[in-house]
Design an enzyme around this catalytic site. Structure first.
Site, PDB file in Angstrom:
ATOM      1  N   TYR A  29       4.218  16.046   5.191  1.00  0.00           N
ATOM      2  CA  TYR A  29       3.219  15.207   4.504  1.00  0.00           C
ATOM      3  C   TYR A  29       1.879  15.946   4.375  1.00  0.00           C
ATOM      4  O   TYR A  29       0.933  15.650   5.112  1.00  0.00           O
ATOM      5  CB  TYR A  29       2.992  13.911   5.298  1.00  0.00           C
ATOM      6  CG  TYR A  29       4.232  13.117   5.648  1.00  0.00           C
ATOM      7  CD1 TYR A  29       5.025  12.546   4.653  1.00  0.00           C
ATOM      8  CD2 TYR A  29       4.597  12.924   6.979  1.00  0.00           C
ATOM      9  CE1 TYR A  29       6.144  11.800   4.983  1.00  0.00           C
ATOM     10  CE2 TYR A  29       5.725  12.184   7.317  1.00  0.00           C
ATOM     11  CZ  TYR A  29       6.492  11.626   6.311  1.00  0.00           C
ATOM     12  OH  TYR A  29       7.600  10.894   6.655  1.00  0.00           O
ATOM     13  N   TRP A  33      -2.751  10.119   3.715  1.00  0.00           N
ATOM     14  CA  TRP A  33      -2.076   8.852   3.422  1.00  0.00           C
ATOM     15  C   TRP A  33      -2.962   7.688   3.846  1.00  0.00           C
ATOM     16  O   TRP A  33      -3.641   7.765   4.883  1.00  0.00           O
ATOM     17  CB  TRP A  33      -0.740   8.780   4.174  1.00  0.00           C
ATOM     18  CG  TRP A  33       0.458   9.144   3.342  1.00  0.00           C
ATOM     19  CD1 TRP A  33       1.326   8.281   2.761  1.00  0.00           C
ATOM     20  CD2 TRP A  33       0.916  10.457   2.985  1.00  0.00           C
ATOM     21  NE1 TRP A  33       2.298   8.979   2.070  1.00  0.00           N
ATOM     22  CE2 TRP A  33       2.066  10.303   2.185  1.00  0.00           C
ATOM     23  CE3 TRP A  33       0.468  11.743   3.252  1.00  0.00           C
ATOM     24  CZ2 TRP A  33       2.780  11.381   1.661  1.00  0.00           C
ATOM     25  CZ3 TRP A  33       1.157  12.820   2.731  1.00  0.00           C
ATOM     26  CH2 TRP A  33       2.299  12.636   1.945  1.00  0.00           C
ATOM     27  N   TRP A  35      -2.515   4.248   4.933  1.00  0.00           N
ATOM     28  CA  TRP A  35      -2.482   3.502   6.210  1.00  0.00           C
ATOM     29  C   TRP A  35      -2.438   4.439   7.400  1.00  0.00           C
ATOM     30  O   TRP A  35      -2.932   4.104   8.475  1.00  0.00           O
ATOM     31  CB  TRP A  35      -1.455   2.372   6.228  1.00  0.00           C
ATOM     32  CG  TRP A  35       0.019   2.625   6.324  1.00  0.00           C
ATOM     33  CD1 TRP A  35       0.703   3.719   5.899  1.00  0.00           C
ATOM     34  CD2 TRP A  35       1.001   1.714   6.874  1.00  0.00           C
ATOM     35  NE1 TRP A  35       2.052   3.544   6.129  1.00  0.00           N
ATOM     36  CE2 TRP A  35       2.258   2.329   6.729  1.00  0.00           C
ATOM     37  CE3 TRP A  35       0.931   0.449   7.460  1.00  0.00           C
ATOM     38  CZ2 TRP A  35       3.445   1.702   7.162  1.00  0.00           C
ATOM     39  CZ3 TRP A  35       2.114  -0.176   7.886  1.00  0.00           C
ATOM     40  CH2 TRP A  35       3.342   0.451   7.734  1.00  0.00           C
ATOM     41  N   ASP A  36      -1.914   5.650   7.209  1.00  0.00           N
ATOM     42  CA  ASP A  36      -1.991   6.638   8.290  1.00  0.00           C
ATOM     43  C   ASP A  36      -3.456   6.860   8.677  1.00  0.00           C
ATOM     44  O   ASP A  36      -3.811   6.896   9.856  1.00  0.00           O
ATOM     45  CB  ASP A  36      -1.395   7.984   7.865  1.00  0.00           C
ATOM     46  CG  ASP A  36       0.103   7.904   7.627  1.00  0.00           C
ATOM     47  OD1 ASP A  36       0.499   7.244   6.659  1.00  0.00           O
ATOM     48  OD2 ASP A  36       0.877   8.501   8.414  1.00  0.00           O
ATOM     49  N   GLY A 161       5.084   1.047   2.759  1.00  0.00           N
ATOM     50  CA  GLY A 161       5.008   1.964   3.896  1.00  0.00           C
ATOM     51  C   GLY A 161       6.365   2.115   4.563  1.00  0.00           C
ATOM     52  O   GLY A 161       6.627   3.130   5.196  1.00  0.00           O
ATOM     53  N   ASP A 163       9.437   2.714   3.395  1.00  0.00           N
ATOM     54  CA  ASP A 163      10.017   3.159   2.124  1.00  0.00           C
ATOM     55  C   ASP A 163      11.465   2.741   1.859  1.00  0.00           C
ATOM     56  O   ASP A 163      11.771   2.157   0.840  1.00  0.00           O
ATOM     57  CB  ASP A 163       9.981   4.689   2.052  1.00  0.00           C
ATOM     58  CG  ASP A 163       8.590   5.260   2.245  1.00  0.00           C
ATOM     59  OD1 ASP A 163       7.640   4.500   2.505  1.00  0.00           O
ATOM     60  OD2 ASP A 163       8.456   6.482   2.128  1.00  0.00           O
ATOM     61  N   ARG A 196      16.382  11.037   6.668  1.00  0.00           N
ATOM     62  CA  ARG A 196      15.502  10.760   5.526  1.00  0.00           C
ATOM     63  C   ARG A 196      16.216   9.817   4.536  1.00  0.00           C
ATOM     64  O   ARG A 196      17.420   9.618   4.617  1.00  0.00           O
ATOM     65  CB  ARG A 196      15.147  12.075   4.811  1.00  0.00           C
ATOM     66  CG  ARG A 196      14.270  13.030   5.592  1.00  0.00           C
ATOM     67  CD  ARG A 196      12.849  12.556   5.765  1.00  0.00           C
ATOM     68  NE  ARG A 196      12.169  12.286   4.496  1.00  0.00           N
ATOM     69  CZ  ARG A 196      10.957  11.742   4.399  1.00  0.00           C
ATOM     70  NH1 ARG A 196      10.287  11.401   5.477  1.00  0.00           N
ATOM     71  NH2 ARG A 196      10.404  11.519   3.228  1.00  0.00           N
ATOM     72  N   TYR A 347      15.158   6.996   9.159  1.00  0.00           N
ATOM     73  CA  TYR A 347      13.829   6.605   8.688  1.00  0.00           C
ATOM     74  C   TYR A 347      13.547   5.114   8.937  1.00  0.00           C
ATOM     75  O   TYR A 347      13.488   4.696  10.080  1.00  0.00           O
ATOM     76  CB  TYR A 347      13.725   7.010   7.211  1.00  0.00           C
ATOM     77  CG  TYR A 347      12.342   7.399   6.712  1.00  0.00           C
ATOM     78  CD1 TYR A 347      11.446   8.114   7.504  1.00  0.00           C
ATOM     79  CD2 TYR A 347      11.940   7.084   5.415  1.00  0.00           C
ATOM     80  CE1 TYR A 347      10.195   8.498   7.012  1.00  0.00           C
ATOM     81  CE2 TYR A 347      10.694   7.469   4.918  1.00  0.00           C
ATOM     82  CZ  TYR A 347       9.819   8.158   5.718  1.00  0.00           C
ATOM     83  OH  TYR A 347       8.598   8.533   5.207  1.00  0.00           O
ATOM     84  N   TRP A 348      13.422   4.296   7.894  1.00  0.00           N
ATOM     85  CA  TRP A 348      13.042   2.887   8.104  1.00  0.00           C
ATOM     86  C   TRP A 348      14.254   1.957   8.129  1.00  0.00           C
ATOM     87  O   TRP A 348      14.135   0.762   7.877  1.00  0.00           O
ATOM     88  CB  TRP A 348      12.054   2.443   7.012  1.00  0.00           C
ATOM     89  CG  TRP A 348      10.699   3.071   7.183  1.00  0.00           C
ATOM     90  CD1 TRP A 348      10.248   4.219   6.587  1.00  0.00           C
ATOM     91  CD2 TRP A 348       9.617   2.624   8.015  1.00  0.00           C
ATOM     92  NE1 TRP A 348       8.961   4.496   6.992  1.00  0.00           N
ATOM     93  CE2 TRP A 348       8.547   3.527   7.861  1.00  0.00           C
ATOM     94  CE3 TRP A 348       9.454   1.533   8.882  1.00  0.00           C
ATOM     95  CZ2 TRP A 348       7.326   3.390   8.525  1.00  0.00           C
ATOM     96  CZ3 TRP A 348       8.236   1.389   9.536  1.00  0.00           C
ATOM     97  CH2 TRP A 348       7.194   2.309   9.362  1.00  0.00           C
ATOM     98  N   GLU A 390       7.593  10.942  15.036  1.00  0.00           N
ATOM     99  CA  GLU A 390       7.382  10.025  13.910  1.00  0.00           C
ATOM    100  C   GLU A 390       8.134   8.713  14.163  1.00  0.00           C
ATOM    101  O   GLU A 390       7.605   7.640  13.982  1.00  0.00           O
ATOM    102  CB  GLU A 390       7.859  10.706  12.619  1.00  0.00           C
ATOM    103  CG  GLU A 390       7.525   9.944  11.349  1.00  0.00           C
ATOM    104  CD  GLU A 390       7.978  10.682  10.088  1.00  0.00           C
ATOM    105  OE1 GLU A 390       8.583  11.781  10.210  1.00  0.00           O
ATOM    106  OE2 GLU A 390       7.752  10.156   8.987  1.00  0.00           O
TER     107      GLU A 390
HETATM  108  C1  DGY Z   1       7.157  10.121   1.866  1.00  0.00           C
HETATM  109  O1  DGY Z   1       6.765  11.094   1.223  1.00  0.00           O
HETATM  110  O2  DGY Z   1       8.254  10.037   2.409  1.00  0.00           O
HETATM  111  C2  DGY Z   1       6.237   9.010   2.031  1.00  0.00           C
HETATM  112  O3  DGY Z   1       6.694   8.089   2.937  1.00  0.00           O
HETATM  113  C3  DGY Z   1       5.960   8.356   0.706  1.00  0.00           C
HETATM  114  O4  DGY Z   1       4.772   7.729   0.822  1.00  0.00           O
END
Ligand code: DGY
Length: 424
Positions: A29, A33, A35-36, A161, A163, A196, A347-348, A390
């Site tokens: 990244y 960003w 909210w970061d 956020g 994703d 991812r 990831y999420w 993360e």
């Molecule tokens: C990413 O690049 O994966 C981010 O989460 C997008 O904002």
């Protein structure tokens, strides 16, 4: 503990660039960003208030003329990130993405003020910041809730956020990928692709992005025409809490506050209607396809952070939360771990995220202190045992994604130091 506090501060300082902080020091990244940065500012406020305010001022420098604060600001144009500044092709003063992210800035500023970490000189700066945040909130109300329903929409999964949360699976299914779609992903060259989002998700993120771009990011038009339009419980909970905190800030600085006051009333009444009492679950509204989305996501518990007045309702939600992860060693998984969509490492779609734990802890503190403390302790222990990652497995605690992750470091600091009157 002192050793961990030192490491956390070091991570923030190492990830810091000129006036802003990267989410991590690796190549995943390479930008600022939204909210970061909010979370990061809170961390700095414990030892370097100047950096805290700079982080937020830099973000607000990239605010669009219409009031939106973008989800990414591209300060360095020579990076390997995709979609980069040319792929988005927009921005005001600073190249940016054309979408936003959860609006936590008012919440963070209010917390910093409450903890008396601000002197009078800072207050002049703060008033400017608060005015910027006010414009941002008015943008949300005007363009993301044009019918004044009390609930705002997100127009891209990245805006949440979270994703690739299973929350978006159904609305994403409907999106058609054009045959000639051409782009090159970078993220899965830096982090194991198993951790991812999938290629098919990325194709759709880029498709939605291209559609927004083709419409010149015109917010009025896009509410109606965007390929994706969802009312999300977590996002609206954050916005409601942020409006409550903004209201207090507006009063402190003698700024007009009726619009926000009225909107809070409306949101407070409407958000509770997203709860299905029979099934005991919150639902998201897919406005684009006129469908309801029922996924047991941890982000629904952000409702506690919104501090709703209804105590009976809050207790019911807390009871549900206790069942969310009753069998797991590490709290809180993004998706209930016995749900069919749960994926331990991706990831999420399952892992534990420190910002979710922090938000829920903040929401529980004034409602169930014993449970709040349990979550706090487990969160601190997880980071101490496994490092500043993360995200983490709720089963083994193993860390995934980026290491030296800024918001993990920052929120760890906040949890550890929240009650200490540290010298600046
Ligand atoms: C990413 O690049 O994966 C981010 O989460 C997008 O904002």
């Amino acid at each position: 503990m002192q050793h961990f506090v030192k490491s956390a501060k070091k991570i923030l300082l190492r990830n810091r660039k000129n006036g802003f902080t990267l989410p991590t020091n690796n190549k995943l990244y390479p930008a600022q960003w939204n909210w970061d940065s909010g979370f990061v500012a809170l961390g700095y406020s414990h030892f370097k208030i100047k950096y805290a305010l700079e982080e937020i001022k830099t973000l607000i420098r990239g605010q669009w003329k219409d009031g939106m604060i973008p989800h990414i600001l591209f300060h360095d144009l020579n990076t390997n990130y995709y979609p980069n500044h040319t792929a988005w092709a927009c921005g005001n003063k600073i190249y940016s993405s054309g979408i936003t992210q959860p609006p936590i800035l008012a919440i963070i500023i209010k917390l910093i003020l409450d903890r008396k970490r601000i002197n009078n000189k800072n207050k002049v700066e703060l008033k400017k910041i608060v005015k910027g945040i006010f414009r941002y909130h008015k943008w949300f109300i005007r363009f993301r809730d044009p019918n004044n329903s009390g609930l705002v929409s997100i127009l891209h999964p990245w805006e949440s956020g979270y994703d690739n949360s299973p929350l978006w699976d159904e609305p994403m299914k409907k999106i058609k990928i054009p045959k000639n779609l051409k782009y090159k992903r970078r993220d899965n060259k830096v982090v194991n692709p198993d951790y991812r989002p999938l290629d098919i998700d990325y194709d759709k993120y880029v498709t939605i992005k291209n559609h927004l771009k083709k419409n010149n990011y015109n917010p009025k038009k896009l509410y109606k025409t965007s390929l994706f339009n969802v009312v999300d419980v977590g996002f609206n909970s954050i916005f409601l809490r942020a409006n409550k905190d903004l209201l207090k800030l507006l009063k402190i600085f003698n700024l007009e506050s009726t619009e926000i006051e009225n909107y809070i009333q409306r949101s407070e009444n409407e958000i509770i209607k997203l709860y299905n009492h029979k099934k005991n679950i919150f639902i998201n509204l897919d406005l684009k396809n006129k469908k309801k989305i029922e996924i047991p996501s941890v982000t629904h518990y952000f409702i506690l952070f919104a501090n709703l007045k209804d105590k009976i309702f809050n207790n019911r939600i807390i009871k549900n939360l206790k069942n969310h992860n009753s069998k797991e060693k590490f709290l809180l998984s993004t998706i209930k771990s016995n749900h069919k969509k749960f994926e331990e490492k991706r990831y999420w779609r399952g892992p534990v995220w420190i910002n979710c734990n922090w938000i829920i802890y903040q929401g529980l503190k004034n409602k169930d202190i014993k449970f709040a403390k349990q979550i706090k302790k487990k969160t601190i222990d997880l980071v101490k045992q496994k490092g500043f990652n993360e995200y983490y497995s709720c089963k083994t605690g193993e860390g995934f994604g980026a290491s030296n992750f800024s918001w993990t470091a920052s929120l760890f600091l906040d949890l550890v130091l929240e009650n200490k009157n540290e010298k600046l």
